[in-house]
Design a protein around this motif. Sequence first.
Motif, short mmCIF file in Angstrom:
data_model
loop_
_atom_site.label_atom_id
_atom_site.label_comp_id
_atom_site.label_asym_id
_atom_site.label_seq_id
_atom_site.Cartn_x
_atom_site.Cartn_y
_atom_site.Cartn_z
N UNK A 54 0.82 -1.20 0.00
CA UNK A 54 0.00 0.00 0.00
C UNK A 54 0.86 1.26 0.00
N UNK A 55 1.96 1.24 0.74
CA UNK A 55 2.86 2.41 0.73
C UNK A 55 3.45 2.61 -0.65
N UNK A 56 3.82 1.53 -1.31
CA UNK A 56 4.37 1.62 -2.66
C UNK A 56 3.33 2.22 -3.61
N UNK A 57 2.12 1.68 -3.58
CA UNK A 57 1.09 2.14 -4.51
C UNK A 57 0.73 3.59 -4.27
N UNK A 58 0.79 4.03 -3.01
CA UNK A 58 0.44 5.42 -2.71
C UNK A 58 1.43 6.41 -3.30
#
Length: 282
Positions: A54-58
């Motif tokens: 999720x951090x990557x996608x954000x």
Amino acid sequence: MTRIAHLSDLHFGFHRTPLVDPLLDRVNRSGADLVVITGDVTHRGRMGQYAQAARFLSRIRAPVMVVPGNHDVPLYNLPMRFLAPYWGYRRTLGRDLAPTRQVGDLRVIGLNSVDPFAVQRGTIRDREIARLIGGLDPLATNVVAVHHPLEQLDQVDKELSRRAPEALARLERAGAQVVLSGHLHVWATGAMLDQTTHPGILQIQAGTALCGRVSDRQNEFAVLQIDGPVLTVERHVAPMDEPTFRPPEHEWFSRESGVWVAHQPAEIPIVPGATETALSTA
């Protein structure tokens, strides 16, 4: 003209950490109108891995569309795997397991091919084939995004998804033009076109964008530029023994005649070999 960045098999939890920032930099500089991720975002479907994903996608600046892969359901937590297999996925990446996105004259339709009762083999449900066909836009370029390929190279040793040949044939007849997939950690475009009996669909099988399995030999992703009947591929490759991505390689396909034609020799796929047991990586 529309540009799509296609990533697959990130495998957060078993990923090349030093490659995360170079991958984000390439994706964010690609000019993509949409980023499509075809499954295996995590390695074992654990909440910590979903948090990393999720951090990557954000940090991706373009709109993102994700479909699940077989690694995105828990392997070892059997109650969760069989009773609530997508709980972590829906909590962190979104409730829709088969989203649809429209970008210009391009329509991208997601397909969930995961079978929680199998370790790696997928399944294409009959109702999902009907939904895909019903969602095609006759005025658009129709792209299907799915984790498990609908067809495989002869030298691949994994089992093809249930109903995959039927799905491929029905989608071709209905007018789908492109299928994006992953799962195999093997890049194949022109090689698939040489083998297939369904040349009305260009199958773009991505390698792994971040998985750290050394036998894969490289990480990669692609940027697709679709301009009417012409599709250009920028393939960005990072060998395992190099710290970042090389300058992109280019492939070019067209379908003026109604079937896809490659305008360069087919690539020679890197097939790692037998890769799937209950405890294996991919």
